[in-house]
Design an enzyme around this catalytic site. Sequence first.
Site: not given
Length: 368
Positions: A80, A180, A184
């Site tokens: 990362k 949500g 997605v």
Amino acid sequence: MRIFEKLAEYRYEQVVFCHDKYTGLRAIIVIHNTTLGPALGGCRMYPYASEDEAVTDALRLARGMTYKAAASGLNLGGGKSVIVGDPDEDKSEALFRSFGRYVETLGGRYISAEDVGTSIEDMENIRLETSHVAGVDVTHGGSGDPSPFTALGVEQGMLACAEEVFGTPSLKGLTVAVQGLGHVGYHLCKLLHAEGARLIVTDLNPSLTKKAVREFGAKPVEPDEILSFPCDVFAPCALGAVVNDGSLPKLRCSIVAGSANNVLAKSYLGAALSERGILYAPDYVINAGGLINIADELEGYNEQRATKRVMRIRDSVQRVIAISKRDHVPTNIAADTLALERIDAIGSMVRLHTGHPYGMPHRRRETI
Ligand code: NAD
């Protein structure tokens, strides 16, 4: 911060501090483990309050990527990077090109990608200095929006859970509560609706809720009702830490399976869910569709191949469930075991044949 002590704790391979006076670049690249292949992980841009905070975030995120790639069957390691700065104020072409030059110095041990605070345009600027970047524009071989692939992976993971809990590999007639309805969540609802699942939906944005009601015949509920609404599957697709000490007793589902990262506020909640008879599909296993899709770019992006690989998330979740039963551990622990067993097996093979702890980490290998 005592950096080497931190690195020793979880056996990080390398940390690179990048500084460029002229562009104002202050970045940290962390390579956690490259046993399975080069470390792929997003580049996050955030106005960290301190250097310690930036290092800690990069270390934590890089290690998470090692587990996610390994459990997904990818031949990639974990890494990362973080750029210290405000994404709204401090971005420039020169900054990202400067960062790209640092990535290039690593010779392919680290592959960068989009993350919180960075965009496709930023990846395009990095690409001007290095080929070790994924998530570029489709005109340059990019894989596009990862969300539909993340949703597909979640649906496949849900199927594995449904088979385990209800004995049928189908979502038809099951009630799924989706929290949500963003990138997605919307695609997930579409897939679930096509499979004949009954949908309960919520979002802080009422227009997204209305859209799901209109398109999928979903039943809308208020955001604070979704956790306690009776359902077969609770699919968190909004925020992290939704399963916490306060929400745990409210859950009235048999399965928790969604795209959100860090679903469990604390690791012990995995055991607590299991004690309540709720099957938890570990977040980094079930939400890996986007990563699997982007990783396909490294072989020359092919949507059909990527889709096939994303669908293997169902096998990965099945394996996690099998390990959980074998070792008598909750599924979040079983997911780590799945990842570590694969790294250990390949690591021993690499050590045996090369005598080097990390083999030839910068050589890309095709995913099986
Ligand atoms: P998004 O921002 O597009 O959608 C999130 C939605 O959740 C928004 O519409 C927001 O209004 C809603 N929301 C926020 N808080 C809520 C609450 N308390 N109750 C109800 N709704 C709420 O994000 P996304 O890309 O769809 O990602 C969803 C989750 O999945 C995130 O946790 C993300 O980290 C994770 N994830 C996404 C991907 C991907 O491919 N996009 C990959 C892996 C993991």
